[in-house]
Design a protein around this motif. Structure first.
Motif, mmCIF file in Angstrom:
data_model
loop_
_atom_site.group_PDB
_atom_site.id
_atom_site.type_symbol
_atom_site.label_atom_id
_atom_site.label_comp_id
_atom_site.label_asym_id
_atom_site.label_seq_id
_atom_site.Cartn_x
_atom_site.Cartn_y
_atom_site.Cartn_z
ATOM 1 N N ALA A 20 11.421 19.540 3.245
ATOM 2 C CA ALA A 20 12.344 20.397 3.996
ATOM 3 C C ALA A 20 13.718 20.438 3.334
ATOM 4 O O ALA A 20 14.353 21.494 3.253
ATOM 5 N N ALA A 21 14.194 19.282 2.855
ATOM 6 C CA ALA A 21 15.482 19.254 2.159
ATOM 7 C C ALA A 21 15.435 20.080 0.882
ATOM 8 O O ALA A 21 16.361 20.859 0.594
ATOM 9 N N LEU A 22 14.366 19.940 0.104
ATOM 10 C CA LEU A 22 14.238 20.704 -1.131
ATOM 11 C C LEU A 22 14.086 22.192 -0.843
ATOM 12 O O LEU A 22 14.638 23.037 -1.567
ATOM 13 N N MET A 23 13.353 22.525 0.219
ATOM 14 C CA MET A 23 13.207 23.933 0.598
ATOM 15 C C MET A 23 14.554 24.519 1.009
ATOM 16 O O MET A 23 14.887 25.660 0.644
ATOM 17 N N GLY A 24 15.341 23.767 1.787
ATOM 18 C CA GLY A 24 16.654 24.255 2.185
ATOM 19 C C GLY A 24 17.547 24.510 0.983
ATOM 20 O O GLY A 24 18.249 25.542 0.918
ATOM 21 N N ALA A 25 17.558 23.578 0.017
ATOM 22 C CA ALA A 25 18.374 23.761 -1.184
ATOM 23 C C ALA A 25 17.912 24.986 -1.972
ATOM 24 O O ALA A 25 18.739 25.799 -2.424
ATOM 25 N N ALA A 26 16.604 25.136 -2.135
ATOM 26 C CA ALA A 26 16.086 26.285 -2.885
ATOM 27 C C ALA A 26 16.391 27.599 -2.171
ATOM 28 O O ALA A 26 16.779 28.590 -2.810
ATOM 29 N N LEU A 27 16.227 27.631 -0.848
ATOM 30 C CA LEU A 27 16.484 28.855 -0.096
ATOM 31 C C LEU A 27 17.938 29.293 -0.211
ATOM 32 O O LEU A 27 18.230 30.473 -0.453
ATOM 33 N N LEU A 28 18.866 28.356 -0.033
ATOM 34 C CA LEU A 28 20.278 28.736 -0.007
ATOM 35 C C LEU A 28 20.751 29.200 -1.383
ATOM 36 O O LEU A 28 21.445 30.220 -1.496
ATOM 37 N N VAL A 29 20.378 28.486 -2.434
ATOM 38 C CA VAL A 29 20.804 28.889 -3.769
ATOM 39 C C VAL A 29 20.138 30.204 -4.176
ATOM 40 O O VAL A 29 20.778 31.084 -4.769
ATOM 41 N N ALA A 30 18.843 30.368 -3.849
ATOM 42 C CA ALA A 30 18.157 31.617 -4.176
ATOM 43 C C ALA A 30 18.753 32.788 -3.391
ATOM 44 O O ALA A 30 18.879 33.899 -3.927
ATOM 45 N N ALA A 31 19.137 32.560 -2.130
ATOM 46 C CA ALA A 31 19.761 33.628 -1.346
ATOM 47 C C ALA A 31 21.115 34.022 -1.928
ATOM 48 O O ALA A 31 21.459 35.208 -1.992
ATOM 49 N N ASP A 32 21.903 33.039 -2.370
ATOM 50 C CA ASP A 32 23.191 33.351 -2.989
ATOM 51 C C ASP A 32 22.993 34.099 -4.299
ATOM 52 O O ASP A 32 23.739 35.042 -4.611
ATOM 53 N N LEU A 33 21.985 33.714 -5.069
ATOM 54 C CA LEU A 33 21.680 34.418 -6.314
ATOM 55 C C LEU A 33 21.259 35.859 -6.028
ATOM 56 O O LEU A 33 21.685 36.801 -6.720
ATOM 57 N N SER A 44 0.846 -1.190 0.000
ATOM 58 C CA SER A 44 0.000 0.000 0.000
ATOM 59 C C SER A 44 0.879 1.237 0.000
ATOM 60 O O SER A 44 1.797 1.358 0.818
ATOM 61 N N VAL A 45 0.615 2.148 -0.910
ATOM 62 C CA VAL A 45 1.381 3.381 -1.031
ATOM 63 C C VAL A 45 0.425 4.553 -0.894
ATOM 64 O O VAL A 45 -0.546 4.664 -1.642
ATOM 65 N N ARG A 46 0.692 5.408 0.079
ATOM 66 C CA ARG A 46 -0.141 6.583 0.301
ATOM 67 C C ARG A 46 0.475 7.774 -0.417
ATOM 68 O O ARG A 46 1.672 8.033 -0.268
ATOM 69 N N LEU A 47 -0.309 8.488 -1.178
ATOM 70 C CA LEU A 47 0.171 9.624 -1.948
ATOM 71 C C LEU A 47 -0.558 10.878 -1.503
ATOM 72 O O LEU A 47 -1.780 10.965 -1.615
ATOM 73 N N ASP A 48 0.198 11.834 -0.981
ATOM 74 C CA ASP A 48 -0.336 13.136 -0.647
ATOM 75 C C ASP A 48 -0.108 14.037 -1.848
ATOM 76 O O ASP A 48 1.023 14.435 -2.146
ATOM 77 N N VAL A 49 -1.185 14.338 -2.568
ATOM 78 C CA VAL A 49 -1.056 15.050 -3.830
ATOM 79 C C VAL A 49 -0.479 16.444 -3.620
ATOM 80 O O VAL A 49 0.423 16.870 -4.349
ATOM 81 N N ARG A 50 -0.951 17.153 -2.607
ATOM 82 C CA ARG A 50 -0.451 18.512 -2.376
ATOM 83 C C ARG A 50 1.033 18.494 -2.016
ATOM 84 O O ARG A 50 1.812 19.320 -2.508
ATOM 85 N N ALA A 51 1.425 17.553 -1.151
ATOM 86 C CA ALA A 51 2.832 17.475 -0.773
ATOM 87 C C ALA A 51 3.702 17.114 -1.975
ATOM 88 O O ALA A 51 4.809 17.644 -2.139
ATOM 89 N N ALA A 52 3.222 16.210 -2.830
ATOM 90 C CA ALA A 52 3.986 15.836 -4.021
ATOM 91 C C ALA A 52 4.138 17.022 -4.967
ATOM 92 O O ALA A 52 5.229 17.275 -5.501
ATOM 93 N N LEU A 53 3.051 17.768 -5.175
ATOM 94 C CA LEU A 53 3.130 18.938 -6.041
ATOM 95 C C LEU A 53 4.046 20.007 -5.442
ATOM 96 O O LEU A 53 4.801 20.670 -6.173
ATOM 97 N N ALA A 54 3.977 20.175 -4.118
ATOM 98 C CA ALA A 54 4.864 21.150 -3.464
ATOM 99 C C ALA A 54 6.325 20.738 -3.617
ATOM 100 O O ALA A 54 7.194 21.577 -3.856
ATOM 101 N N GLY A 55 6.600 19.432 -3.483
ATOM 102 C CA GLY A 55 7.970 18.968 -3.668
ATOM 103 C C GLY A 55 8.469 19.209 -5.079
ATOM 104 O O GLY A 55 9.609 19.645 -5.283
ATOM 105 N N LEU A 56 7.623 18.942 -6.074
ATOM 106 C CA LEU A 56 8.016 19.197 -7.464
ATOM 107 C C LEU A 56 8.245 20.681 -7.702
ATOM 108 O O LEU A 56 9.176 21.073 -8.433
ATOM 109 N N LEU A 57 7.411 21.531 -7.097
ATOM 110 C CA LEU A 57 7.588 22.973 -7.239
ATOM 111 C C LEU A 57 8.911 23.426 -6.628
ATOM 112 O O LEU A 57 9.657 24.215 -7.238
#
Length: 366
Positions: free
Chosen positions: A315-328, A35-48
């Motif tokens: 959280a990992a993807l947010m951290g990567a996006a935040l740090l690179v965007a801040a450096d930019l 059984s695999v549970r899929l949170d659609v909003r969380a998946a879309l947020a991760g892709l974003l």
């Protein structure tokens, strides 16, 4: 959703009633008993978040004294650029961007672990002394051993890991509980900061300048020597922590409830905390103690996904996006290599911390 029901036997003349026996809601996929549970909003947020991180990375590779368009960057990365473009991208800019992505991801997932274990939104390496421990280790290497970049990185890792073990042991009393863990960490942070100030008074002008630059946190001058060790650490520990996502989600319900559901509470805490400490130490060794990424990334990821649990991957993807965007942003506002990214994250993170404290106080939680 499937509902099974049956009519009950009733006396003659009475109105028949329907009694519901079971209600079962199934979300996700089920194949061969899996059984695999899929949170659609969380998946879309991760892709974003992944798209934002990659877009910021491409823009950052193209920024600098020799600007390049995104199409030129992508063409160079796929082997279609000129010799000069390949040198600029492969040797000068790509390692810096990869370090930013890896450090941001390491800080983001480590911050989510600390906040989940401590059950406190302020429970992050910035607040609990781990960054200060890494700074002490790096300063000892600079002041007393006159070490080069590799020695400073090794000192940072040793200082961060030693601080994590000390805080863990001091907070242990028939297990590690969030409130005691936070208090011990805050006390350790104050003591270690005093040691940092003492070490600065013992340093020469050159050593003090070098130490201050390192403690600010920067991606300037990063090369492949910082990329490969950090990538190896993340390749091992990030999947390990993600594998404990379900037990961590249960820990948020309390130790008793988690134990009743079959979670080995202390074992989970020990494993994920040690992994988070090593991730923070490795990230700090690569880029310095860049502040507030570990604090803000998990909170922003949770608000974006609106999903319960630690939200480790967002959280990992947010951290990567935040740090690179801040450096930019730092390069775009002040020019290439003029403002260390740690200064900008400190300013933005400090404002976020004030807002977080205000909302927590308004909600009656602090």
């Amino acid at each position: 959703m499937s509902v099974r029901s049956e009519r009950t036997k009733v006396p003659a003349g009475a109105r028949p009633t329907r009694r519901i026996r079971a209600v079962r809601t199934v979300s996700g996929l089920s194949v061969s008993g899996l059984s695999v549970r899929l949170d659609v909003r969380a998946a879309l947020a991760g892709l974003l978040l992944l798209a934002v991180a990659l877009a910021a990375a491409v823009a950052l590779v193209g920024s600098g004294d020799y600007p390049m368009t995104p199409s030129e960057v992508l063409s160079t990365l796929t082997g279609g650029g000129t010799t000069g473009q390949e040198f600029i991208v492969q040797e000068l800019r790509l390692p810096r961007v990869l370090v930013g992505l890896l450090v941001g991801a390491a800080f983001g997932i480590a911050g989510a672990v600390f906040q989940t274990v401590s059950r406190n939104p302020l429970g992050s390496p910035d607040m609990l002394g781990f960054a200060q421990g890494s700074s002490v280790g790096a300063l000892v290497a600079i002041v007393y051993f006159h070490s080069g970049p590799y020695g400073v990185a090794a000192g940072s890792v040793v200082g961060g890991v030693a601080t994590g073990l000390a805080i863990f042991l001091l907070a242990w009393k028939r297990g590690v509980h969030g409130y005691r863990f936070v208090l011990v960490g805050i006390g350790a942070a104050a003591m270690l900061y005093a040691i940092v100030l003492y070490l600065l008074t013992k340093a020469t002008i050159h050593e003090a300048t070098r130490a201050t630059t390192w403690m600010t946190g920067s991606l300037n001058g990063r090369d492949w020597d910082q990329v490969w060790p950090l990538a190896a650490v993340c390749a091992v520990l990030v999947p390990l922590v993600l594998g404990y996502g379900r037990p961590l989600r249960m820990l948020e319900m309390g130790d008793d409830a988690a134990s009743a559901l079959g979670v080995r509470v202390e074992r989970v805490r020990i494993v994920v905390l040690l992994a988070a400490v090593v991730l923070v130490a490795a990230g700090t060794a690569a880029a310095g103690p860049i502040s507030f990424v570990a604090l803000t990334a998990p909170q922003l990821a949770r608000r974006l996904t609106r999903s319960p649990g630690p939200n480790l991957l967002p959280a990992a993807l947010m951290g990567a996006a935040l740090l690179v965007a801040a450096d930019l942003a730092a390069q775009g506002l002040f020019g290439a290599d003029q403002l260390p990214v740690g200064v900008l994250t400190g300013i933005l993170g400090g404002g976020y911390l004030v807002w977080l404290l205000f909302t927590e106080r308004k909600a009656g939680r602090v």
